[in-house]
Design an enzyme around this catalytic site. Structure first.
Site, PDB file in Angstrom:
ATOM      1  N   GLU A 194      -7.643  -2.740  -2.250  1.00 52.72           N
ATOM      2  CA  GLU A 194      -7.042  -2.011  -1.318  1.00 52.72           C
ATOM      3  C   GLU A 194      -6.132  -0.793  -1.961  1.00 52.72           C
ATOM      4  O   GLU A 194      -6.203   0.383  -1.653  1.00 52.72           O
ATOM      5  CB  GLU A 194      -6.259  -2.759  -0.323  1.00 52.72           C
ATOM      6  CG  GLU A 194      -6.655  -3.446   0.867  1.00 52.72           C
ATOM      7  CD  GLU A 194      -5.852  -3.896   1.676  1.00 52.72           C
ATOM      8  OE1 GLU A 194      -5.092  -3.365   2.020  1.00 52.72           O
ATOM      9  OE2 GLU A 194      -6.178  -5.096   2.451  1.00 52.72           O
TER      10      GLU A 194
ATOM     11  N   ILE B 222       0.185  -0.198  18.071  1.00 59.79           N
ATOM     12  CA  ILE B 222      -1.037   0.257  18.191  1.00 59.79           C
ATOM     13  C   ILE B 222      -0.630   1.983  19.008  1.00 59.79           C
ATOM     14  O   ILE B 222       0.149   1.929  19.872  1.00 59.79           O
ATOM     15  CB  ILE B 222      -2.018  -0.041  19.460  1.00 59.79           C
ATOM     16  CG1 ILE B 222      -2.301  -1.674  19.249  1.00 59.79           C
ATOM     17  CG2 ILE B 222      -3.079   0.523  19.943  1.00 59.79           C
ATOM     18  CD1 ILE B 222      -3.738  -1.961  18.779  1.00 59.79           C
ATOM     19  N   LEU B 223      -1.268   2.918  18.344  1.00 60.85           N
ATOM     20  CA  LEU B 223      -0.974   4.144  18.671  1.00 60.85           C
ATOM     21  C   LEU B 223      -1.665   4.831  20.078  1.00 60.85           C
ATOM     22  O   LEU B 223      -2.725   4.186  20.108  1.00 60.85           O
ATOM     23  CB  LEU B 223      -1.251   5.461  17.666  1.00 60.85           C
ATOM     24  CG  LEU B 223      -0.641   5.002  16.320  1.00 60.85           C
ATOM     25  CD1 LEU B 223      -1.232   5.941  15.220  1.00 60.85           C
ATOM     26  CD2 LEU B 223       0.791   5.427  16.389  1.00 60.85           C
TER      27      LEU B 223
ATOM     28  N   HIS C 140      -8.007  -1.275   6.612  1.00 61.92           N
ATOM     29  CA  HIS C 140      -8.159  -2.459   6.967  1.00 61.92           C
ATOM     30  C   HIS C 140      -8.899  -3.520   6.386  1.00 61.92           C
ATOM     31  O   HIS C 140      -9.792  -3.260   5.515  1.00 61.92           O
ATOM     32  CB  HIS C 140      -9.297  -2.133   8.377  1.00 61.92           C
ATOM     33  CG  HIS C 140      -9.422  -3.373   9.317  1.00 61.92           C
ATOM     34  ND1 HIS C 140      -8.449  -3.788  10.165  1.00 61.92           N
ATOM     35  CD2 HIS C 140     -10.512  -4.114   9.322  1.00 61.92           C
ATOM     36  CE1 HIS C 140      -9.113  -4.900  10.850  1.00 61.92           C
ATOM     37  NE2 HIS C 140     -10.073  -5.174  10.223  1.00 61.92           N
TER      38      HIS C 140
ATOM     39  N   ASN D 114       0.786  -1.305   0.111  1.00 66.15           N
ATOM     40  CA  ASN D 114      -0.034  -0.034  -0.113  1.00 66.15           C
ATOM     41  C   ASN D 114       0.796   1.244  -0.155  1.00 66.15           C
ATOM     42  O   ASN D 114       0.537   2.346  -0.565  1.00 66.15           O
ATOM     43  CB  ASN D 114      -1.007   0.039   1.287  1.00 66.15           C
ATOM     44  CG  ASN D 114      -2.169  -0.799   0.834  1.00 66.15           C
ATOM     45  OD1 ASN D 114      -3.042  -0.541   0.561  1.00 66.15           O
ATOM     46  ND2 ASN D 114      -2.205  -1.973   1.613  1.00 66.15           N
TER      47      ASN D 114
ATOM     48  N   MET E 226       1.585  -2.403  12.612  1.00 66.21           N
ATOM     49  CA  MET E 226       1.464  -3.303  13.414  1.00 66.21           C
ATOM     50  C   MET E 226       1.497  -2.927  14.999  1.00 66.21           C
ATOM     51  O   MET E 226       1.149  -3.788  15.975  1.00 66.21           O
ATOM     52  CB  MET E 226       1.975  -4.563  13.444  1.00 66.21           C
ATOM     53  CG  MET E 226       1.768  -5.334  12.165  1.00 66.21           C
ATOM     54  SD  MET E 226       0.138  -5.631  11.657  1.00 66.21           S
ATOM     55  CE  MET E 226      -0.146  -6.906  12.636  1.00 66.21           C
TER      56      MET E 226
HETATM   57  C1  GRF Z   1      -3.342  -4.590   4.336  1.00 66.58           C
HETATM   58  O1  GRF Z   1      -4.152  -5.942   4.291  1.00 66.58           O
HETATM   59  C2  GRF Z   1      -4.063  -3.809   5.114  1.00 66.58           C
HETATM   60  O2  GRF Z   1      -5.312  -3.750   4.987  1.00 66.58           O
HETATM   61  C3  GRF Z   1      -3.435  -4.295   6.699  1.00 66.58           C
HETATM   62  O3  GRF Z   1      -2.479  -4.538   6.694  1.00 66.58           O
HETATM   63  C4  GRF Z   1      -2.035  -4.886   4.994  1.00 66.58           C
HETATM   64  C5  GRF Z   1      -0.733  -4.331   4.755  1.00 66.58           C
HETATM   65  O4  GRF Z   1      -0.421  -4.922   3.411  1.00 66.58           O
HETATM   66  N1  GRF Z   1      -3.811  -3.192   7.392  1.00 66.58           N
HETATM   67  P1  GRF Z   1       1.023  -4.135   2.671  1.00 66.58           P
HETATM   68  O5  GRF Z   1       1.992  -4.046   3.930  1.00 66.58           O
HETATM   69  O6  GRF Z   1       0.383  -2.685   2.428  1.00 66.58           O
HETATM   70  O7  GRF Z   1       1.163  -4.797   1.589  1.00 66.58           O
END
Ligand code: GRF
Length: 194
Positions: free
Chosen positions: A179, A97-98, A114, A22, A95
């Site tokens: 996404e 939590i803020l 998400h 992403n 990963m």
């Molecule tokens: C994605 O599935 C996102 O929705 C979740 O973590 C994953 C991250 O994927 N929060 P990437 O690291 O962007 O490939």
């Protein structure tokens, strides 16, 4: 020759912990001619995050923040955000939590993606749970971050059909593809309301 500076772009920081697809995708979108944002900084709590390779490739400033102490880690993050004049934060597979204080300080300025149709399946293992509950659809959601996990105001969602004999791996792949379309759209929507 007078160099035109153009309209001011919004400075975005992306927070990652892993693959960073992403993050990569947002960077590519930021290079588009009419983009209103620039990915100024990437922050990772994980020095081995694969996504950091994209920071090198696309020349995005990167900072690794060690999380042995959350207070200290967030102090360093805030320092970097201020130093780099960051306007908006995009969490993308981050990963950690803020803290409530951090979220309050940047209220309305933190987005997250998400892999479920929130409010269903907050937390981890979203695809596993959706499949084993025999849901017809899974999907993804971009939302504002609030102190309650995965519960902030929804910006955009996209449904993805769960197929007969679907596997977590296959579903995850199809959702991730969505996404990559959804996050830039949601960001654009937020920026148009700033
Ligand atoms: C994605 O599935 C996102 O929705 C979740 O973590 C994953 C991250 O994927 N929060 P990437 O690291 O962007 O490939």
């Amino acid at each position: 020759m007078v160099k035109s500076t153009g309209p001011k772009k919004i400075n975005v920081a992306v927070f990652i912990s892993g693959t960073g697809s992403n993050f990569k995708n947002l960077v590519i979108h930021s290079f588009k001619r009419n983009s209103k944002f620039r990915i100024e900084l990437v922050i990772s709590n994980n020095p081995k995050a694969k996504g950091l390779d994209y920071a090198n490739k696309f020349k995005v400033k990167k900072r690794i923040i060690h999380y042995s102490n959350i207070g200290y880690a967030e102090k360093k993050i805030i320092f970097e955000l201020q130093k780099n004049k960051i306007d908006l934060i995009c969490l993308a597979g981050f990963m950690k939590i803020l803290s409530r204080n951090f979220i309050k300080k940047y209220s309305g300025k933190i987005l997250n993606i998400h892999p479920s149709l929130l409010p269903k399946y907050k937390g981890l293992q979203t695809h596993e749970r959706a499949i084993s509950n025999k849901e017809k659809y899974s999907g993804c959601t971009v939302h504002f971050v609030s102190p309650k996990l995965d519960s902030g105001k929804i910006i955009l969602q996209k449904k993805v059909k769960i197929l007969k004999n679907d596997t977590v791996r296959k579903l995850k792949k199809r959702v991730l593809k969505q996404e990559h379309l959804l996050y830039p759209k949601a960001l654009k929507k937020v920026l148009s309301n700033l």
